[in-house]
Write a protein that holds these residues in place. Structure first.
Motif: not given
Length: 306
Positions: A267-277
């Protein structure tokens, strides 16, 4: 005078005899050293040839193993996602968090703002979903193990249902710290749970007292909450799928430490670049979570039927 000459001749003969013997010994020694050097040279050449043959055989063996391994790995195939933009829109997958809660790293996936709420770009959601489903689909086809995690209220039921339907392990009650980094201990707990289950089902503890049986049942209930969904695992898994990358940050962190690939709804409150997909989408709405988790489940099951 004659005697003196005899003595001189005798000494000369003796000296010449000794000299000849000495020369003969020197020649013999030289010949022996020559033969020895030749033997050593031949021996070295033989050893070198044997080593070359051994190295060649080893190389051929390694190449054969590599070819066998290549044959086992299946070529990637494309998985066709069964949902579209309209389905995501109807499920409310585009609704993010309040502007004040936005993670700066998530801005790349935000389309705009409305009434103080971040609006997620559903085109990018579809892109992320397709990448995630294709990755999981192809990894599952190559017998990689996937674990599904969803401990928040909105995700528990759907994650459990989809994971059981797809035949993959899951965690829905609580992510136990060290599940990945302290896998040896978790493996012992899984074995203990399986042994107790089997013993109680097959009546192996019939001679135990009521108190002992009560203690065993309580232990089974405790282990069920901790590792119940992982009971089928005999080794550390390869892929982690999580609902809400922010909520499951401990699981994500552990997976990154062990270089386990992570697929996550972010979601918009998390860092999406900390996961691979990352699948940028609303992870608080039950409709959105159900839609996305079920699609992941379809990708897993599709891999098992090919």
């Amino acid at each position: 005078m004659a005697e003196a000459k005899k003595k001189v001749v005798s000494k000369t003969v003796n000296r010449s005899g000794k000299s000849l013997v000495k020369k003969a010994l020197v020649v013999k020694a030289k010949n022996q050293s020559k033969i020895s050097a030749e033997n050593i040279k031949k021996l070295n050449e033989k050893k070198l040839e044997e080593k070359k043959i051994s190295d060649l055989r080893s190389q051929i063996s390694d190449n054969t193993k590599l070819e066998e391994k290549k044959e086992i790995v299946k070529e990637d195939k494309k998985y066709k996602v069964t949902i579209g933009l309209k389905d995501l829109l109807n499920a409310g997958s585009h609704l993010g968090h309040k502007i004040s809660k936005t993670n700066p790293k998530a801005r790349d996936f935000i389309f705009g703002k409305k009434d103080g709420i971040e609006i997620i770009d559903l085109v990018k959601t579809m892109e992320g979903l397709e990448k995630a489903c294709n990755y999981i689909y192809n990894q599952k086809r190559n017998n990689k193990q996937i674990v599904m995690v969803g401990t928040k209220r909105q995700a528990r039921e759907v994650v459990r249902r989809v994971a059981m339907s797809a035949g993959v392990p899951y965690v829905t009650d609580r992510w136990l710290g060290g599940t990945i980094t302290n896998w040896d201990q978790i493996k012992k707990d899984i074995k203990k749970l399986n042994d107790l289950r089997e013993g109680l089902e097959k009546g192996k503890f019939t001679e135990s007292t009521k108190k002992e049986l009560s203690v065993m049942n309580k232990e089974v209930a405790r282990l069920e909450k901790i590792v119940g969904g992982l009971a089928g695992l005999d080794k550390l898994f390869d892929i982690l799928f999580v609902v809400d990358a922010g909520c499951e940050k401990t699981a994500v962190k552990e997976a990154r430490l062990r270089k386990i690939k992570v697929v996550a709804i972010s979601d918009t409150d998390a860092n999406p670049y900390k996961v691979d997909f990352a699948i940028p989408a609303n992870d608080d709405s039950s409709k959105s979570v159900n839609l996305l988790v079920e699609e992941i489940g379809r990708a897993i099951k599709a891999a098992g039927t090919k």
